[in-house]
Design a protein around this motif. Structure first.
Motif, PDB file in Angstrom:
ATOM      1  N   LEU A  13      10.101  16.479 -31.688  1.00 58.27           N
ATOM      2  CA  LEU A  13      10.950  15.844 -32.700  1.00 58.27           C
ATOM      3  C   LEU A  13      12.316  15.492 -32.132  1.00 58.27           C
ATOM      4  O   LEU A  13      12.829  14.390 -32.332  1.00 58.27           O
ATOM      5  CB  LEU A  13      11.090  16.776 -33.907  1.00 58.27           C
ATOM      6  CG  LEU A  13      11.921  16.269 -35.075  1.00 58.27           C
ATOM      7  CD1 LEU A  13      11.347  14.981 -35.655  1.00 58.27           C
ATOM      8  CD2 LEU A  13      12.034  17.349 -36.156  1.00 58.27           C
ATOM      9  N   ILE A  74      17.477  21.330 -35.439  1.00 56.88           N
ATOM     10  CA  ILE A  74      16.035  21.161 -35.601  1.00 56.88           C
ATOM     11  C   ILE A  74      15.415  22.551 -35.660  1.00 56.88           C
ATOM     12  O   ILE A  74      15.600  23.362 -34.750  1.00 56.88           O
ATOM     13  CB  ILE A  74      15.446  20.335 -34.448  1.00 56.88           C
ATOM     14  CG1 ILE A  74      15.966  18.893 -34.544  1.00 56.88           C
ATOM     15  CG2 ILE A  74      13.921  20.361 -34.474  1.00 56.88           C
ATOM     16  CD1 ILE A  74      15.485  17.987 -33.437  1.00 56.88           C
ATOM     17  N   THR A 105      16.610  20.333 -40.449  1.00 61.15           N
ATOM     18  CA  THR A 105      15.262  19.839 -40.733  1.00 61.15           C
ATOM     19  C   THR A 105      14.479  20.912 -41.470  1.00 61.15           C
ATOM     20  O   THR A 105      14.018  21.888 -40.883  1.00 61.15           O
ATOM     21  CB  THR A 105      14.525  19.431 -39.445  1.00 61.15           C
ATOM     22  OG1 THR A 105      14.446  20.552 -38.559  1.00 61.15           O
ATOM     23  CG2 THR A 105      15.260  18.291 -38.745  1.00 61.15           C
ATOM     24  N   ASN A 142      11.386  17.583 -44.971  1.00 59.73           N
ATOM     25  CA  ASN A 142      10.302  16.723 -44.487  1.00 59.73           C
ATOM     26  C   ASN A 142       8.966  17.039 -45.142  1.00 59.73           C
ATOM     27  O   ASN A 142       8.612  18.202 -45.327  1.00 59.73           O
ATOM     28  CB  ASN A 142      10.139  16.877 -42.972  1.00 59.73           C
ATOM     29  CG  ASN A 142      11.355  16.436 -42.200  1.00 59.73           C
ATOM     30  OD1 ASN A 142      12.081  15.547 -42.626  1.00 59.73           O
ATOM     31  ND2 ASN A 142      11.587  17.058 -41.060  1.00 59.73           N
ATOM     32  N   TYR A 145       3.893  16.298 -41.244  1.00 61.18           N
ATOM     33  CA  TYR A 145       3.711  15.279 -40.214  1.00 61.18           C
ATOM     34  C   TYR A 145       2.312  14.687 -40.319  1.00 61.18           C
ATOM     35  O   TYR A 145       1.307  15.407 -40.238  1.00 61.18           O
ATOM     36  CB  TYR A 145       3.851  15.876 -38.816  1.00 61.18           C
ATOM     37  CG  TYR A 145       5.225  16.370 -38.429  1.00 61.18           C
ATOM     38  CD1 TYR A 145       6.363  15.935 -39.088  1.00 61.18           C
ATOM     39  CD2 TYR A 145       5.373  17.279 -37.392  1.00 61.18           C
ATOM     40  CE1 TYR A 145       7.620  16.398 -38.716  1.00 61.18           C
ATOM     41  CE2 TYR A 145       6.618  17.745 -37.006  1.00 61.18           C
ATOM     42  CZ  TYR A 145       7.744  17.300 -37.682  1.00 61.18           C
ATOM     43  OH  TYR A 145       8.972  17.766 -37.309  1.00 61.18           O
ATOM     44  N   ARG A 177       6.171  11.889 -37.724  1.00 61.95           N
ATOM     45  CA  ARG A 177       7.225  12.643 -37.041  1.00 61.95           C
ATOM     46  C   ARG A 177       8.278  11.694 -36.480  1.00 61.95           C
ATOM     47  O   ARG A 177       9.464  12.039 -36.418  1.00 61.95           O
ATOM     48  CB  ARG A 177       6.609  13.490 -35.922  1.00 61.95           C
ATOM     49  CG  ARG A 177       7.605  14.371 -35.181  1.00 61.95           C
ATOM     50  CD  ARG A 177       6.884  15.341 -34.258  1.00 61.95           C
ATOM     51  NE  ARG A 177       6.036  14.648 -33.322  1.00 61.95           N
ATOM     52  CZ  ARG A 177       5.025  15.216 -32.665  1.00 61.95           C
ATOM     53  NH1 ARG A 177       4.738  16.488 -32.868  1.00 61.95           N
ATOM     54  NH2 ARG A 177       4.291  14.533 -31.822  1.00 61.95           N
ATOM     55  N   LYS A 178       7.871  10.505 -36.077  1.00 65.59           N
ATOM     56  CA  LYS A 178       8.836   9.524 -35.584  1.00 65.59           C
ATOM     57  C   LYS A 178       9.838   9.148 -36.671  1.00 65.59           C
ATOM     58  O   LYS A 178      11.035   8.964 -36.400  1.00 65.59           O
ATOM     59  CB  LYS A 178       8.114   8.268 -35.079  1.00 65.59           C
ATOM     60  CG  LYS A 178       7.220   8.477 -33.863  1.00 65.59           C
ATOM     61  CD  LYS A 178       6.525   7.183 -33.482  1.00 65.59           C
ATOM     62  CE  LYS A 178       5.476   7.390 -32.386  1.00 65.59           C
ATOM     63  NZ  LYS A 178       6.078   7.754 -31.101  1.00 65.59           N
ATOM     64  N   CYS A 180      10.660  11.117 -39.216  1.00 65.58           N
ATOM     65  CA  CYS A 180      11.508  12.294 -39.398  1.00 65.58           C
ATOM     66  C   CYS A 180      12.614  12.321 -38.346  1.00 65.58           C
ATOM     67  O   CYS A 180      13.760  12.695 -38.631  1.00 65.58           O
ATOM     68  CB  CYS A 180      10.674  13.571 -39.314  1.00 65.58           C
ATOM     69  SG  CYS A 180       9.501  13.777 -40.678  1.00 65.58           S
ATOM     70  N   ALA A 181      12.282  11.909 -37.130  1.00 65.02           N
ATOM     71  CA  ALA A 181      13.268  11.838 -36.054  1.00 65.02           C
ATOM     72  C   ALA A 181      14.318  10.771 -36.357  1.00 65.02           C
ATOM     73  O   ALA A 181      15.511  10.961 -36.119  1.00 65.02           O
ATOM     74  CB  ALA A 181      12.575  11.539 -34.727  1.00 65.02           C
TER      75      ALA A 181
END
Length: 313
Positions: A13, A74, A105, A142, A145, A177-178, A180-181
């Protein structure tokens, strides 16, 4: 104004968040932290300030966080008192270093005491501790994923074509996950959010059966979903060599790089619709729409869960 500090850039992440940050913010405003010195070299070569950190011990964290105005924490990948202690070390050092805001997160519905997910316990603890320290914050809660379930789909496609778990007909707004990043990167640069709780959700709520149907439509496979009991779910993971807790031994290259306790109690939470949060907070934060499950299956090589990265000792 101080710098923006991103932790965990040596993980899945964090490394993706680092890429997005470098696209939207000048590298002279950034500090990247991680425990893996070799992974930090890539960013050093780009001219980004880097610092080695180990959240399991408090020593060195104050110096590592000096000069940072905002810090993205994170969450660590292990579960229980060890994770809580590691997060506390970060928060205490950040406060002493003069960090004004922490981006954390977290997990959807983390504050619900009736949410059975063992993962949420640590997230609820961390959110509360940040609040108690009087720090400004953005909690990025979040959804699950999608990559975890895309990988899981292909695992069962190779075995017998029957995806089995205990989440039943509960719904989840699966998020990449991208994405979330991306949310982390945009939260770090944003000046618009204070003491904010944002649900980082995918574009639609769906059951796991609907998720599987999308996978079949895109790939041409004929996977079907079968609900099993929680104990049967544990047995499936036991057979795969998945440790029950994060204190166990994780196999390199595992297609389920998590503890079964985390996954089964997560399935329980989904089954009870404790994870059925659905907002447009991601769009409001980033100005972009989250990726769809269909898109991720169409580009499945880019949306696998990948190796586990953590410093557990």
């Amino acid at each position: 104004m101080g710098k923006l500090l991103l932790t965990g850039v040596d993980g899945n992440l964090g490394s993706q968040a680092a890429k997005y940050l470098l696209e939207i913010e000048g590298k002279d405003q950034l500090i990247f932290c991680g425990y893996n010195q070799d992974a930090l070299k890539e960013y050093e070569n780009l001219g980004v300030e880097t610092r080695v950190t180990n959240f399991n011990v408090s020593e060195g964290l104050l110096k590592a966080f000096e000069g940072a105005d905002k810090l993205a924490l994170i969450s660590m990948p292990f579960v229980g008192k060890k994770r809580q202690a590691a997060h506390k070390n970060v928060i205490d050092a950040a406060k002493e270093a003069g960090v004004k805001q922490i981006i954390y997160t977290s997990l959807v519905n983390a504050a619900d005491e009736m949410n059975p997910s063992v993962e949420k316990i640590d997230h609820a603890y961390t959110e509360k501790y940040i609040e108690e320290q009087g720090l400004d914050y953005i909690f990025l809660r979040n959804s699950q994923y999608a990559e975890a379930m895309v990988t899981n789909y292909f695992t069962f496609a190779k075995i017998d074509g029957v995806m089995k778990n205990s989440q039943g007909d509960g719904k989840m707004a699966y998020i990449s996950r991208k994405d979330c990043a991306m949310a982390i990167a945009y939260a770090l640069v944003s000046k618009n959010y204070h003491q904010a709780v944002l649900n980082i959700n995918g574009p639609e709520l769906m059951t796991i059966s609907e998720f599987v149907s999308i996978g079949n439509e895109v790939t041409g496979n004929n996977v079907r979903y079968e609900e099993v009991t929680d104990e049967e779910n544990y047995a499936i993971f036991d057979a795969m060599g998945v440790p029950r807790t994060t204190d166990g031994e994780f196999q390199k290259g595992s297609e389920a790089p998590f503890s079964s306790e985390g996954m089964v109690t997560f399935a329980q939470a989904i089954r009870l619709n404790k994870m059925a949060e659905f907002t447009d907070d991601f769009y409001k934060l980033t100005g972009k729409k989250p990726r769809t499950v269909k898109y991720m299956f169409e580009h499945f090589d880019d949306f696998q869960i990948g190796e586990r990265h953590s410093l557990d000792v």
